[in-house]
Design an enzyme around this catalytic site. Structure first.
Site, PDB file in Angstrom:
ATOM      1  N   GLU A 188      -2.756   6.010 -12.537  1.00 18.96           N
ATOM      2  CA  GLU A 188      -2.360   4.615 -12.716  1.00 18.96           C
ATOM      3  C   GLU A 188      -1.246   4.475 -13.748  1.00 18.96           C
ATOM      4  O   GLU A 188      -0.329   3.663 -13.585  1.00 18.96           O
ATOM      5  CB  GLU A 188      -3.567   3.771 -13.120  1.00 18.96           C
ATOM      6  CG  GLU A 188      -4.571   3.547 -12.012  1.00 18.96           C
ATOM      7  CD  GLU A 188      -3.978   2.835 -10.813  1.00 18.96           C
ATOM      8  OE1 GLU A 188      -3.051   2.018 -10.986  1.00 18.96           O
ATOM      9  OE2 GLU A 188      -4.429   3.087  -9.688  1.00 18.96           O
TER      10      GLU A 188
ATOM     11  N   TYR B 275      -5.113  -4.198 -16.842  1.00 13.16           N
ATOM     12  CA  TYR B 275      -4.891  -3.668 -15.496  1.00 13.16           C
ATOM     13  C   TYR B 275      -5.421  -2.240 -15.370  1.00 13.16           C
ATOM     14  O   TYR B 275      -6.196  -1.932 -14.455  1.00 13.16           O
ATOM     15  CB  TYR B 275      -3.397  -3.696 -15.146  1.00 13.16           C
ATOM     16  CG  TYR B 275      -3.079  -2.799 -13.978  1.00 13.16           C
ATOM     17  CD1 TYR B 275      -3.390  -3.184 -12.684  1.00 13.16           C
ATOM     18  CD2 TYR B 275      -2.500  -1.543 -14.179  1.00 13.16           C
ATOM     19  CE1 TYR B 275      -3.141  -2.347 -11.613  1.00 13.16           C
ATOM     20  CE2 TYR B 275      -2.249  -0.703 -13.117  1.00 13.16           C
ATOM     21  CZ  TYR B 275      -2.562  -1.114 -11.824  1.00 13.16           C
ATOM     22  OH  TYR B 275      -2.320  -0.271 -10.778  1.00 13.16           O
TER      23      TYR B 275
ATOM     24  N   ASP C  63      -1.387  -6.017 -10.766  1.00 12.91           N
ATOM     25  CA  ASP C  63      -0.055  -5.503 -11.021  1.00 12.91           C
ATOM     26  C   ASP C  63       0.925  -6.358 -10.222  1.00 12.91           C
ATOM     27  O   ASP C  63       0.543  -7.377  -9.632  1.00 12.91           O
ATOM     28  CB  ASP C  63       0.044  -4.011 -10.656  1.00 12.91           C
ATOM     29  CG  ASP C  63      -0.157  -3.764  -9.168  1.00 12.91           C
ATOM     30  OD1 ASP C  63      -0.456  -4.721  -8.426  1.00 12.91           O
ATOM     31  OD2 ASP C  63      -0.010  -2.600  -8.739  1.00 12.91           O
TER      32      ASP C  63
ATOM     33  N   CYS D 160       4.742  -9.629   7.941  1.00  8.19           N
ATOM     34  CA  CYS D 160       3.517 -10.411   8.120  1.00  8.19           C
ATOM     35  C   CYS D 160       2.781 -10.072   9.412  1.00  8.19           C
ATOM     36  O   CYS D 160       1.557 -10.224   9.485  1.00  8.19           O
ATOM     37  CB  CYS D 160       3.838 -11.902   8.093  1.00  8.19           C
ATOM     38  SG  CYS D 160       4.643 -12.441   6.566  1.00  8.19           S
TER      39      CYS D 160
END
Length: 560
Positions: A101, A187, A205, A275
């Site tokens: 991360e 986070y 994030d 989308c």
């Protein structure tokens, strides 16, 4: 693939949580886009089918796009009677998630993978990292950028080992406890807690913020403090809702859910969204707004009187919609129409001019495309082709509308700075060594090595002025027993421009040489501050120089 951008926020008391609307609200259509605050209630909370679709989609992604830090969740129930083994396995897994991360912040996955593999092979556990030499840590990070991340990882590991007792796992499972260590914000803590330990902790994030902004229909700058607080609250509410389906305190679901949102924002719900491929399109407020707009010739400009109207969203400038298509990639497989001749028509800067699909021109003064004989074309085929064209146009208009969310804010112009860089060569019996010094442990490029550098408070404009600045800086350096009068100017190089996040630095590099008859009389290491050392040509590649300093070295290396 979009790199992860951290949006940090400390936990705050819930104050922005949206209540469910009493009736199903209609999409908030620009230009007024007036809506009740409850409009932003996450539809995912009440749509188990879409939640399952997102998790199933991510399962497929895991199989098709494996990454070294993606592994099956460790279920503590599988280690009954083997507590010590469980602690060790969880500790290593949490450590791998933590490292990945941190590396993925501001960096693309393809770049991170080899660095991650090398890092874990060198330091497979928190204890190994805590025991490592900091110079080795920086060297392993070389080329990955944002070197302070490596320093925070090292400092965090040492703090964890110092706090751990006996054989306990050095990384705590709770997000609040993880945030007590250096360099771990909300986070990162949420990612480690949910992915490694199965705790229902949210993450936020840049990718997740973009997904949630569109899901909620929230038109705000996602980096704004108020927007960040709203998105953190809704992310927390969502993960607790999806994690409550099982009668266990921890499970694989929190980690899968968080990774799914991050992956969705990184690959599909990107700044230029796709989308049609989104598994949670059905619950996306912004998608439905764009869909309604694409079917209407003009939206209403009347502003209704709504009690408790939303005060979070900022005004959506309709002019932004006119320029969006220029920023959206065309489909290379679609044949572009023939170029039209110039006419008297002007493009109307309105919503309807962009979203009115397939509306023919009624201006008799506008010349059309060259006429073609279409008498032999099957009317059904012609109708089908027109329908396909309309569908494509609608899809692109919806994607373009979604691309407006969250609100974009112009980046601040980087500060212009200048510096002189002195590449000082120590020549003895035909052998060369070069002086480098270590930057402070805090701040920009912390603890990295560089050639002596001086930032110019007053930018110089002529080569003579810059050379004078370099000579003055050289004379101020304490080089021990050297007679500074024997330091000889050799050459100047073309300026190098290096851009940081907030600084645009122009570096003017100069080559100086000092001769020495007896090298044994020279102290090759200076404790500092700043710490300095003389390095041979062949050893320079192994030094943890910043990218900018590496470029300066390349300039002089070509001449020796």
């Amino acid at each position: 693939m979009a790199p992860r951008k951290k949006i940090s926020s400390k936990p705050v008391p819930a104050k922005f949580t949206f209540s469910p609307p009493t009736t199903s609200p209609a999409p908030a259509i620009p230009p007024a886009r007036v809506h009740h605050a409850s409009y932003h209630y996450p539809l995912l909370l009440d749509d188990k089918k879409s939640c399952d679709a997102l998790l199933s989609w991510f399962e497929g992604v895991e199989e098709s796009r494996s990454m070294p830090w993606r592994k099956r969740w460790i279920d503590p129930r599988e280690y009954e009677g083997r507590h010590e083994e469980l602690v060790n396995v969880l500790g290593r897994r949490a450590y791998e998630v933590w490292v990945s991360e941190v590396m993925l912040q501001q960096t693309r996955v393809s770049t991170v993978i080899p660095y991650f593999n090398n890092w874990i092979s060198k330091w497979p556990t928190v204890q190994d990292l805590a025991d490592a030499d900091h110079e080795d840590v920086l060297a392993a990070w070389k080329g990955l950028g944002y070197y302070s991340r490596a320093t925070r990882l090292h400092e965090g590991a040492k703090a964890m080992i110092a706090k751990a007792s006996g054989s306990s796992c050095p990384l705590p499972s709770k997000a609040a406890d993880l945030q007590e260590f250096p360099g771990i914000g909300r986070y990162t803590a949420g990612a480690v807690s949910s992915i490694a330990f199965g705790e229902a902790e949210p993450v936020l994030d840049g990718n997740v913020a973009r997904v949630l902004s569109r899901q909620l229909g929230l038109y705000m700058d996602a980096k704004d403090k108020k927007a960040s607080d709203i998105l953190w609250e809704e992310a927390d509410r969502l993960i607790k809702q999806v994690s409550s389906v099982l009668d266990t305190s921890t499970s694989a679901i929190p980690g899968q859910w968080n990774q799914a949102l991050m992956e969705l924002g990184s690959t599909i719900c990107t700044p230029r969204p796709q989308c049609t491929d989104c598994p949670i399109q059905a619950t996306c407020r912004v998608y439905h707004e764009g869909k309604v707009l694409s079917n209407k010739r003009q939206s209403s400009t009347a502003i209704p009187d709504i009690e408790d109207a939303c005060t979070h969203c900022v005004s959506l400038d309709t002019e932004e919609l006119v320029i969006v298509p220029e920023d959206v990639d065309d489909d290379e497989d679609v044949q572009k129409p023939a170029k039209k001749k110039k006419g008297n028509a002007k493009q109307s800067n309105t919503l309807s001019s962009y979203f009115a699909i397939g509306t023919p021109s009624t201006n008799s003064n506008v010349e059309t495309e060259d006429e073609q004989d279409t008498s032999s074309v099957n009317p059904k085929k012609r109708k089908a082709a027109a329908s396909d064209s309309d569908m494509l146009a609608k899809s692109k208009s919806i994607h373009a509308y979604c691309a407006l969310f969250p609100k974009k804010v112009a980046k601040k112009k980087a500060t212009e700075e200048q510096s002189v860089v002195c590449l000082i060569e120590l020549l003895s019996n035909g052998n060369s060594k070069w002086l480098i010094e270590q930057r402070p442990a805090k701040g920009l490029l912390a603890s990295l090595w560089q050639f002596p550098q001086s930032t110019q408070s007053t930018p110089t404009t002529t080569p003579a002025q810059r050379k004078a600045s370099a000579l003055k800086f050289m004379s101020s350096l304490n080089l021990g027993s050297f007679d500074m009068s024997k330091v000889r100017y050799v050459a100047a190089f073309d300026p190098l421009v290096h851009v940081f996040t907030h600084i645009r630095l122009t570096m003017f590099a100069y080559h100086f040489r000092v001769s020495c008859d007896k090298l044994e009389d020279v102290a090759l290491v200076h404790a500092g501050p700043p710490a300095r050392k003389w390095i041979e040509n062949d050893a320079m590649d192994q030094q943890t120089l910043s990218t900018g300093m590496r470029r300066c070295w390349d300039l002089v290396a070509k001449t020796i």
